[in-house]
Design an enzyme around this catalytic site. Structure first.
Site, PDB file in Angstrom:
ATOM      1  N   SER A 153      47.693   3.848 -15.678  1.00  0.00           N
ATOM      2  CA  SER A 153      47.885   3.996 -14.229  1.00  0.00           C
ATOM      3  C   SER A 153      46.998   2.979 -13.527  1.00  0.00           C
ATOM      4  O   SER A 153      45.951   2.585 -14.069  1.00  0.00           O
ATOM      5  CB  SER A 153      47.470   5.404 -13.785  1.00  0.00           C
ATOM      6  OG  SER A 153      47.330   5.458 -12.377  1.00  0.00           O
ATOM      7  N   TYR A 167      41.239  11.770 -14.167  1.00  0.00           N
ATOM      8  CA  TYR A 167      42.451  10.959 -14.344  1.00  0.00           C
ATOM      9  C   TYR A 167      42.069   9.487 -14.492  1.00  0.00           C
ATOM     10  O   TYR A 167      42.489   8.810 -15.435  1.00  0.00           O
ATOM     11  CB  TYR A 167      43.380  11.174 -13.145  1.00  0.00           C
ATOM     12  CG  TYR A 167      44.743  10.546 -13.278  1.00  0.00           C
ATOM     13  CD1 TYR A 167      45.660  11.028 -14.209  1.00  0.00           C
ATOM     14  CD2 TYR A 167      45.121   9.467 -12.480  1.00  0.00           C
ATOM     15  CE1 TYR A 167      46.923  10.459 -14.331  1.00  0.00           C
ATOM     16  CE2 TYR A 167      46.373   8.895 -12.583  1.00  0.00           C
ATOM     17  CZ  TYR A 167      47.279   9.393 -13.508  1.00  0.00           C
ATOM     18  OH  TYR A 167      48.524   8.829 -13.621  1.00  0.00           O
TER      19      TYR A 167
HETATM   20  N1  LIG Z   1      54.354   9.191 -11.134  1.00  0.00           N
HETATM   21  C1  LIG Z   1      53.391   8.380 -10.810  1.00  0.00           C
HETATM   22  O1  LIG Z   1      53.148   8.066  -9.631  1.00  0.00           O
HETATM   23  C2  LIG Z   1      52.541   7.782 -11.894  1.00  0.00           C
HETATM   24  C3  LIG Z   1      51.678   6.747 -11.549  1.00  0.00           C
HETATM   25  C4  LIG Z   1      50.886   6.198 -12.528  1.00  0.00           C
HETATM   26  C5  LIG Z   1      50.982   6.650 -13.825  1.00  0.00           C
HETATM   27  N2  LIG Z   1      51.816   7.659 -14.149  1.00  0.00           N
HETATM   28  C6  LIG Z   1      51.841   8.112 -15.536  1.00  0.00           C
HETATM   29  O2  LIG Z   1      53.169   8.299 -15.992  1.00  0.00           O
HETATM   30  C7  LIG Z   1      53.179   9.299 -17.003  1.00  0.00           C
HETATM   31  C8  LIG Z   1      54.086  10.486 -16.696  1.00  0.00           C
HETATM   32  O3  LIG Z   1      55.181  10.139 -16.059  1.00  0.00           O
HETATM   33  P1  LIG Z   1      56.419  11.119 -15.894  1.00  0.00           P
HETATM   34  O4  LIG Z   1      56.998  10.744 -14.587  1.00  0.00           O
HETATM   35  O5  LIG Z   1      57.277  11.057 -17.099  1.00  0.00           O
HETATM   36  O6  LIG Z   1      55.749  12.590 -15.792  1.00  0.00           O
HETATM   37  P2  LIG Z   1      56.348  14.034 -16.020  1.00  0.00           P
HETATM   38  O7  LIG Z   1      55.217  14.959 -15.731  1.00  0.00           O
HETATM   39  O8  LIG Z   1      57.625  14.218 -15.263  1.00  0.00           O
HETATM   40  O9  LIG Z   1      56.732  14.074 -17.554  1.00  0.00           O
HETATM   41  C9  LIG Z   1      55.766  14.164 -18.530  1.00  0.00           C
HETATM   42  C10 LIG Z   1      56.239  15.115 -19.581  1.00  0.00           C
HETATM   43  O10 LIG Z   1      55.129  15.333 -20.462  1.00  0.00           O
HETATM   44  C11 LIG Z   1      55.244  16.639 -20.945  1.00  0.00           C
HETATM   45  N3  LIG Z   1      53.953  17.085 -21.482  1.00  0.00           N
HETATM   46  C12 LIG Z   1      52.866  17.541 -20.823  1.00  0.00           C
HETATM   47  N4  LIG Z   1      51.915  17.905 -21.688  1.00  0.00           N
HETATM   48  C13 LIG Z   1      52.400  17.657 -22.923  1.00  0.00           C
HETATM   49  C14 LIG Z   1      51.893  17.825 -24.241  1.00  0.00           C
HETATM   50  N5  LIG Z   1      50.668  18.310 -24.458  1.00  0.00           N
HETATM   51  N6  LIG Z   1      52.672  17.461 -25.289  1.00  0.00           N
HETATM   52  C15 LIG Z   1      53.910  16.963 -25.086  1.00  0.00           C
HETATM   53  N7  LIG Z   1      54.449  16.796 -23.870  1.00  0.00           N
HETATM   54  C16 LIG Z   1      53.706  17.128 -22.798  1.00  0.00           C
HETATM   55  C17 LIG Z   1      55.705  17.460 -19.771  1.00  0.00           C
HETATM   56  O11 LIG Z   1      56.342  18.641 -20.212  1.00  0.00           O
HETATM   57  C18 LIG Z   1      56.646  16.504 -19.061  1.00  0.00           C
HETATM   58  O12 LIG Z   1      57.995  16.744 -19.380  1.00  0.00           O
HETATM   59  C19 LIG Z   1      51.774   9.854 -17.087  1.00  0.00           C
HETATM   60  O13 LIG Z   1      51.069   9.251 -18.150  1.00  0.00           O
HETATM   61  C20 LIG Z   1      51.211   9.459 -15.737  1.00  0.00           C
HETATM   62  O14 LIG Z   1      49.812   9.430 -15.731  1.00  0.00           O
HETATM   63  C21 LIG Z   1      52.602   8.235 -13.200  1.00  0.00           C
END
Ligand SMILES: NC(=O)c1ccc[n+]([C@@H]2O[C@H](COP(=O)([O-])OP(=O)(O)OC[C@H]3O[C@@H](n4cnc5c(N)ncnc54)[C@H](O)[C@@H]3O)[C@@H](O)[C@H]2O)c1
Length: 273
Positions: A153, A167
């Site tokens: 991120s 984070y």
């Molecule tokens: N959306 C943003 O603005 C943004 C910005 C920067 C970085 N990110 C990064 O993007 C990534 C997530 O993006 P996303 O949109 O797919 O999020 P999301 O939360 O929609 O999907 C993540 C998935 O991970 C699963 N999960 C959580 N804990 C888990 C575990 N212990 N084992 C297996 N699965 C698990 C959840 O069930 C979920 O389905 C993260 O690493 C986040 O830090 C997002």
């Protein structure tokens, strides 16, 4: 379809989405499949993993779902075993699982700090620990290693205005784990890169009560507006923007690219020097 990933097998960890719509992992799994990869959709939430696998299958692609807890070594070992059992190889690992808990170092409970480290950093450590030996074997047999993509991120390199100490620290740790691992396995053609998404409009952000609170007293519409206004391009990114960046890093087009932080942020990190 251009089939930029033809013949490749990908594991996407966190391939589901925390709510309706398109999260980064769900979009990435879908794009990988559209480009010819066979995709193992891993997620703690079985329904979410199955939803993504079904989307891919309905589009004519190949995928299956595995319920996985990426914070547990036995669960990761099972995931790798299932991927090999079904598809016989692993070329791409996309470590997408991550959670954002709002809180400064003073406010954050110690248990939360430790949980965020487990979910955001230990997860990638464990996944790489189990997948890299597979890629090493592939290199020895065929000269092909693999591509690992760690989803970080921009919070790892900037203070973005939201006080999330755990984070930011976990994502910074993930960046350096990416660099050092990239150097260590470069000779075996195992590339390890990070993507640093900026402010994306995804279900993850919408469902984080703490984030909406930090932006605008819990008002989601106000949060979207405020986030749009922060970005030089004038709007947040989408999950597809992260997915296309991952596609490049996963593909052979990026064969000479390793250890980088690919920023996907509409220019926002240029502002916060
Ligand atoms: N959306 C943003 O603005 C943004 C910005 C920067 C970085 N990110 C990064 O993007 C990534 C997530 O993006 P996303 O949109 O797919 O999020 P999301 O939360 O929609 O999907 C993540 C998935 O991970 C699963 N999960 C959580 N804990 C888990 C575990 N212990 N084992 C297996 N699965 C698990 C959840 O069930 C979920 O389905 C993260 O690493 C986040 O830090 C997002």
């Amino acid at each position: 379809m251009t089939e930029r990933l033809r013949g490749k097998v990908a594991i996407v960890a966190g391939a589901g989405s925390i709510g309706p719509g398109w999260g980064n992992g769900k979009a990435t799994a879908t794009i990988f499949a559209r480009e010819g990869a066979r995709v193992v959709c891993a997620d703690l939430n079985r329904d979410a993993a199955e939803e993504t696998a079904a989307i891919i299958q309905n589009e004519g692609g190949q995928a299956f779902a595995v319920q996985t807890d990426v914070t547990r070594a036995d669960s990761i070992a099972d995931l790798v075993g299932q991927a090999l059992g079904r598809y016989g190889r692993i070329d791409i690992l996309d470590n997408n699982v991550g959670i954002a808990e709002v809180g400064s170092v003073v406010d954050l409970p110690e248990e939360t700090w430790e949980r965020v480290f487990k979910v955001n950093v230990t997860s990638a450590f464990l996944a790489m620990k189990h997948v890299i030996p597979v890629m090493q074997r592939q290199f020895e047999e065929t000269g092909e290693g693999g591509s690992i993509i760690n989803i970080s991120s921009i919070a790892s390199i900037r203070h973005t205005g939201v006080p999330y100490a755990s984070y930011s620290a976990t994502k910074a740790a993930l960046n350096h784990l990416t660099r050092t691992t990239a150097v260590q396995y470069a000779a075996q053609k195992i590339r390890v890169n990070a993507i640093l998404p900026g402010l994306m409009k995804t279900p993850m952000v919408e469902h984080s009560a703490g984030l909406a609170q930090a932006y605008g007293e819990g008002d989601i519409a106000a949060m979207w507006k405020a986030r749009d206004a922060q970005v030089p391009m004038g709007h947040m990114g989408e999950a597809w923007d992260v997915a296309y960046a991952a596609l490049f890093l996963a593909s052979d087009e990026a064969r000479y690219v390793t250890g980088i932080e690919l920023v996907v942020d509409g220019g926002i990190t240029l502002k916060y020097g």
